[in-house]
Design an enzyme around this catalytic site. Sequence first.
Site, PDB file in Angstrom:
ATOM      1  N   TYR A   1     -59.774 -49.906 -41.511  1.00 22.74           N
ATOM      2  CA  TYR A   1     -60.764 -49.548 -40.517  1.00 22.74           C
ATOM      3  C   TYR A   1     -61.971 -50.465 -40.683  1.00 22.74           C
ATOM      4  CZ  TYR A   1     -63.057 -46.508 -37.126  1.00 22.74           C
ATOM      5  OH  TYR A   1     -63.693 -46.028 -36.014  1.00 22.74           O
TER       6      TYR A   1
ATOM      7  N   LYS B   1     -36.321 -37.402 -25.525  1.00 23.11           N
ATOM      8  CA  LYS B   1     -36.143 -38.812 -25.176  1.00 23.11           C
ATOM      9  C   LYS B   1     -36.788 -39.707 -26.230  1.00 23.11           C
ATOM     10  CE  LYS B   1     -34.977 -41.758 -21.806  1.00 23.11           C
ATOM     11  NZ  LYS B   1     -33.957 -41.664 -20.775  1.00 23.11           N
TER      12      LYS B   1
ATOM     13  N   GLU C   1     -39.470 -41.402 -16.104  1.00 22.04           N
ATOM     14  CA  GLU C   1     -38.417 -40.429 -16.398  1.00 22.04           C
ATOM     15  C   GLU C   1     -38.586 -39.184 -15.530  1.00 22.04           C
ATOM     16  OE1 GLU C   1     -34.989 -39.473 -18.677  1.00 22.04           O
ATOM     17  OE2 GLU C   1     -36.201 -41.279 -18.693  1.00 22.04           O
ATOM     18  N   ASP C   2     -37.497 -38.733 -14.931  1.00 25.37           N
ATOM     19  CA  ASP C   2     -37.461 -37.452 -14.229  1.00 25.37           C
ATOM     20  C   ASP C   2     -38.574 -37.325 -13.188  1.00 25.37           C
ATOM     21  OD1 ASP C   2     -35.308 -36.912 -15.799  1.00 25.37           O
ATOM     22  OD2 ASP C   2     -36.290 -35.449 -17.088  1.00 25.37           O
TER      23      ASP C   2
ATOM     24  N   ALA D   1     -32.081 -41.327  -6.707  1.00 24.13           N
ATOM     25  CA  ALA D   1     -32.436 -42.426  -7.606  1.00 24.13           C
ATOM     26  C   ALA D   1     -31.201 -43.060  -8.237  1.00 24.13           C
ATOM     27  CB  ALA D   1     -33.394 -41.918  -8.682  1.00 24.13           C
TER      28      ALA D   1
END
Length: 473
Positions: free
Chosen positions: A108, A163, A205-206, A266
């Site tokens: 950091y 996923k 997705e979806d 799709a």
Amino acid sequence: MSLNITIRLQLANQPGTLAGVLEVIAREGGNLGAIDLVSASANYLVRELMVSVNNRAGLIGVVEALDRLPGVQVLHVIDRVFQRHLGGKMEIRAKREILSREDLSLIYTPGVARVSTAIAGDAEKAYRLTMKGNTVAVITDGSAVLGLGNVGPEAALPVMEGKAVLFKKFAGIDAIPLCVNVHEPEKIIDFVLACSPTFGAINLEDIAAPGCFEIEKQLTSRLDIPVFHDDQHGTAIVTLAGLINSLKVVGKQLESVKIVISGAGAAGVAITKILMDAGAQDIIVCDRRGTISRDNLPQEASKRWLAEHTNRSLQKSSLKEAVSSADVFIGVSSANLLNRADIMRMASNPIVFALANPDPEVEPEEVHDLCGVIATGRSDYPNQINNALAFPGVFRGALDCHARMINDNMCLAAAQALAGIVKPDQMSAEYIIPSIFNEDVCPAVARAVENAARITDVSRKYLYEEGEGNLLF
């Protein structure tokens, strides 16, 4: 849908008690799995039983019957699916430990400022010096989840977490689910554009059609990283790979077969496009109203494309009529649209890809003796057409070469590589696609995708980044 349940029981420690339990489970229609002993004493035994039942009513029947048994007490009942999801399926872990002040100063402030300055001068360095080079955003609005439909972003999160776990398992990629509570295409586009600097690629997705087409098109044109709608292209890649090998099994050529596709969403659009790219000439696509043709153009842009590029004979019919004499049927639509009589009217040794989940367009048991090859989207039948065979390798290859996009050539290369994993001496009617647990899948697909990216000039990986090389920025 069957339920997989763990039942914990306290049993009187006397002969015959467990036998009575097993008899009740069988009588109530439950299927018994493992039996584990949790603890034992002079008076009681505590056991856990893995039981499968057909539905919730069956579960209630088993539990109530067990509760009525003398010497048996039901301690708890756990749905094993829910148990696997408790607390979610993901966590974030640090790659670098902070054990001292020196570690803190390097990871950091003040050390991190040098890294930020280097990236400000050359944004490409973010691929090596941050998580960007191995991180994918999994974006959904929850409008078309699995077979569930529009369940919303919160309900989509368990699927997106799953996923992400597959990304990590099969490709070593860090994927972050982002479930957004906006549904208009332009708002989803704005969100992805705003958060894109963090990621090396975007997985859509979806997201329901037709909005998903515009979202992908706009993001692909406006971002310098890959955008990939898995419901379209992942499905298309694995379908083509399976079809390449299926045609070898039945001795037919892609260029000469008649293909009928059920479903113009799709997946249906993407499958049609990749099949045409691969050389298919005779494709008819059906939606709920029947065949789509150019002499009756639909209003949706995606369906207009199908109308203009398929159904060269301008056939006007129902799906059942369209499959007559077809060599190949591919279903990405809904359950029980076809029956044995329909498949009997197809050409000899027909190839049937009934991919609707959880119930296919035609039951494999009903037509297995009529078909040259059958594939489904389910894991309990041979030849599962599973997107997980494609997307890990596609993203691995795209990330490894810092691709600007995932183009048609890369998708074709992925399909051909996936098909090639099944060797000629292994291939059969029940083995036209490898298992998702085949360790050769992801590396082979990734290599093919990366090579296609270089050939088509969408790879932008700097030469000095081959290996560790120069770290003096």
